[in-house]
Design a protein around this motif. Structure first.
Motif, PDB file in Angstrom:
ATOM      1  N   HIS A   1       0.676  -1.245  -0.028  1.00  0.00           N
ATOM      2  CA  HIS A   1      -0.018  -0.030  -0.077  1.00  0.00           C
ATOM      3  C   HIS A   1       0.842   1.305  -0.115  1.00  0.00           C
ATOM      4  O   HIS A   1       0.808   2.210  -0.827  1.00  0.00           O
ATOM      5  CB  HIS A   1      -0.829   0.048   1.307  1.00  0.00           C
TER       6      HIS A   1
ATOM      7  N   GLU B   1       1.031   4.321  -2.668  1.00  0.00           N
ATOM      8  CA  GLU B   1       0.722   5.676  -2.654  1.00  0.00           C
ATOM      9  C   GLU B   1       1.891   6.585  -3.124  1.00  0.00           C
ATOM     10  O   GLU B   1       1.876   7.512  -3.717  1.00  0.00           O
ATOM     11  CB  GLU B   1       0.520   5.773  -1.122  1.00  0.00           C
TER      12      GLU B   1
ATOM     13  N   HIS C   1      -7.466   0.436   3.136  1.00  0.00           N
ATOM     14  CA  HIS C   1      -7.411   0.931   4.555  1.00  0.00           C
ATOM     15  C   HIS C   1      -8.429  -0.019   5.277  1.00  0.00           C
ATOM     16  O   HIS C   1      -8.154  -0.378   6.506  1.00  0.00           O
ATOM     17  CB  HIS C   1      -8.012   2.150   4.757  1.00  0.00           C
TER      18      HIS C   1
ATOM     19  N   HIS D   1      -2.999   7.436  11.032  1.00  0.00           N
ATOM     20  CA  HIS D   1      -2.408   7.628   9.691  1.00  0.00           C
ATOM     21  C   HIS D   1      -3.566   7.494   8.756  1.00  0.00           C
ATOM     22  O   HIS D   1      -3.839   8.312   7.745  1.00  0.00           O
ATOM     23  CB  HIS D   1      -1.444   6.576   9.429  1.00  0.00           C
TER      24      HIS D   1
ATOM     25  N   GLU E   1      -5.426  10.262   6.073  1.00  0.00           N
ATOM     26  CA  GLU E   1      -5.814  10.244   4.797  1.00  0.00           C
ATOM     27  C   GLU E   1      -7.089  10.313   4.393  1.00  0.00           C
ATOM     28  O   GLU E   1      -7.671  10.965   3.757  1.00  0.00           O
ATOM     29  CB  GLU E   1      -5.117   8.915   4.204  1.00  0.00           C
TER      30      GLU E   1
END
Ligand SMILES: [Fe+2]
Ligand SMILES: [Fe+2]
Length: 234
Positions: free
Chosen positions: A140, A144, A172, A216, A220
């Motif tokens: 992931h 990103e 996520h 985190h 996002e």
């Protein structure tokens, strides 16, 4: 004032110090944060009226006791332009979590070997869950950093694409589910009485990792993506 009709994520935006209480009661403020607080509490079997009363008493009505660091951090993040916020996420969360993943990976193998005889029922599933989480997070972060964040930093309003926001949100959610399983598997990060120093260290670092990933993901899902989709900060 916090009400049951507020989305969990909006409670954290307005009162970031609620994160600590939410962590203690397993209230999901990152992936499940779009639910109303009342609904989230009901799903966990928590009596919502008294919980919200305590929340208001502890947080809203006693601001002098609040964690100012948290409050300032969320206010500061909300004001950042997209490229600055992206760099902050990579420097703060991706870097820290990469180090923790590597440290836990090494330690958990050692603990599995030493305590296999007496604690295999906990350590084998935990080892698998952690390995899955490590794999998912590493892939992931690469997606990103190498693909989506550069696109977000450089795209103009006309060329915006929101398809990958959904893709990241789904990933996520996958990580969030694994973290819930890890929390349950470790009895809320409580090591067994006969656990050695390394056993305790694995649990301590796993807890640190899980808490960091929650913040985190919240950053996002609730700050970066709405900012990108709303065209603010371009
Ligand atoms: Fe990230
Ligand atoms: Fe992410």
């Amino acid at each position: 004032m916090i009400t049951g009709k507020m989305k969990v994520t909006d409670v954290v935006k307005a009162y970031p110090e609620a994160v600590e209480l939410f962590n203690d009661f397993h209230i999901d403020y990152c992936c499940g944060g779009k639910d109303e607080l009342e609904k989230a509490l009901q799903q966990l079997g928590i009596e919502s009226k008294s919980f919200i009363e305590v929340l208001n008493k502890k947080i809203v009505n006693q601001p002098h006791k609040s964690n100012k660091g948290h409050v300032l951090a969320v206010e500061r993040l909300a004001e950042m332009d997209i490229p600055v916020l992206i760099d902050y996420i990579i420097d703060t969360h991706h870097s820290k979590e990469r180090v923790l993943l590597a440290e836990i990976d090494e330690l958990i193998n050692k603990v599995l070997l030493v305590h296999y005889e007496h604690h295999q029922s906990q350590l084998v599933p935990l080892h698998r869950l952690f390995s899955d989480l490590r794999k998912e997070l590493q892939e992931h972060f690469a997606k990103e950093e190498k693909l989506i964040f550069p696109f977000m930093k450089n795209s103009f309003t006309e060329s915006k694409s929101t398809g990958f926001v959904k893709e990241l949100e789904d990933e996520h959610e996958g990580a969030g589910n694994l973290m819930k399983e890890i929390t349950a598997c470790t009895n809320d990060f409580t090591p067994p009485e006969d656990g050695c120093a390394s056993y305790r260290m694995v649990f301590q670092k796993l807890e640190e990792l899980v808490k960091d990933v929650y913040i985190h993901i919240f950053t996002e899902n609730s700050l970066l993506f709405p900012k990108y989709e709303g065209g603010i900060g371009q």
